[in-house]
Enzyme design. Structure first.
Site, PDB file in Angstrom:
ATOM      1  N   HIS A 155       0.832  -1.214   0.000  1.00 14.31           N
ATOM      2  CA  HIS A 155       0.000   0.000   0.000  1.00 14.31           C
ATOM      3  C   HIS A 155       0.856   1.249   0.000  1.00 14.31           C
ATOM      4  CE1 HIS A 155       0.580  -0.717   4.402  1.00 14.31           C
ATOM      5  NE2 HIS A 155       0.675   0.594   4.451  1.00 14.31           N
ATOM      6  N   GLU A 157       7.775   0.960   5.071  1.00 17.96           N
ATOM      7  CA  GLU A 157       7.275  -0.103   5.933  1.00 17.96           C
ATOM      8  C   GLU A 157       7.509  -1.429   5.220  1.00 17.96           C
ATOM      9  OE1 GLU A 157       3.020  -0.028   6.600  1.00 17.96           O
ATOM     10  OE2 GLU A 157       3.148  -1.391   8.303  1.00 17.96           O
TER      11      GLU A 157
END
Lengths: 134, 134
Positions: free
Chosen positions: B7, B130
């Site tokens: 994402h 991340e």
């Protein structure tokens, strides 16, 4: 209206260092640098299984990303690009909704030889949005 | 090492307005807001055909994205998340390469109930990265 995430563009001050980070440290598939003088950038494509990261480095004296790097010396995420089926229909809908299309509002041929438009970041939560004809 | 782009996270100061922009203006598939008190955020998932955009809005008094919004009042792209097959092996390789893992270096359970780590933006061209166990 929006379809696939075509790419995330990251502006980088040192292209060789960024290539080494993505290729050698993150183990990603990294293209050779591609000079795009018409766009004032050199681009490196990071090919992920589902989308691309594009590393952007200034090329020439009037690069559109130089100002961004002046403000973000270590680099940073510059824009996201969504695909649309019909870029003119998308533009007209966005304008009717009060969204600001950058430049003269006419699609330009982008880095992938397809028509693109950029939308004002203040209308999209501080995010510069590129639309590309799918 | 890195796999899919899981994402792109965008921090937003006004969640309802951002939902309306993505759903009604950009015509995307938008989830209901999901409160994640353990992470100090309310999350809305924008489901694209090949990946997700996550809208992040502060929840509670110690939200990890409040500082970002204090600096970026209209919001902005907060981080990108790449999937990795083995998060501990990925962490150890990154540390051996001199990359800085944020926090105590131990994976935490992230917003998708999978182990995640965050990497220092200064080591990745100004991009907060991340990693999520695939």
């Amino acid at each position: 209206m929006i379809g696939r995430l075509n790419h995330v563009a990251i502006a980088v001050p040192d292209l060789d260092a960024a290539i080494a980070t993505y290729r050698d440290v993150l183990g990603a598939k990294v293209s050779k640098p591609v000079a795009q003088p018409a766009h004032g950038v050199t681009v490196v494509f990071i090919e992920l299984p589902n989308t691309k990261i594009e590393l952007l480095h200034p090329l020439g004296e009037k690069s559109p990303i130089q100002g961004f790097l002046d403000k973000n010396a270590t680099g940073g995420i510059h824009h996201v690009c969504y695909e649309v089926e019909d870029i003119l229909a998308a533009r007209d809908k966005l304008k009717a909704e009060g969204m600001r299309v950058l430049g003269d509002g006419e699609p330009k041929i982008g880095a992938h030889d397809k028509p693109v438009l950029f939308l004002h970041p203040k209308d999209f939560n501080g995010t510069l949005v590129e639309l590309e004809q799918a």
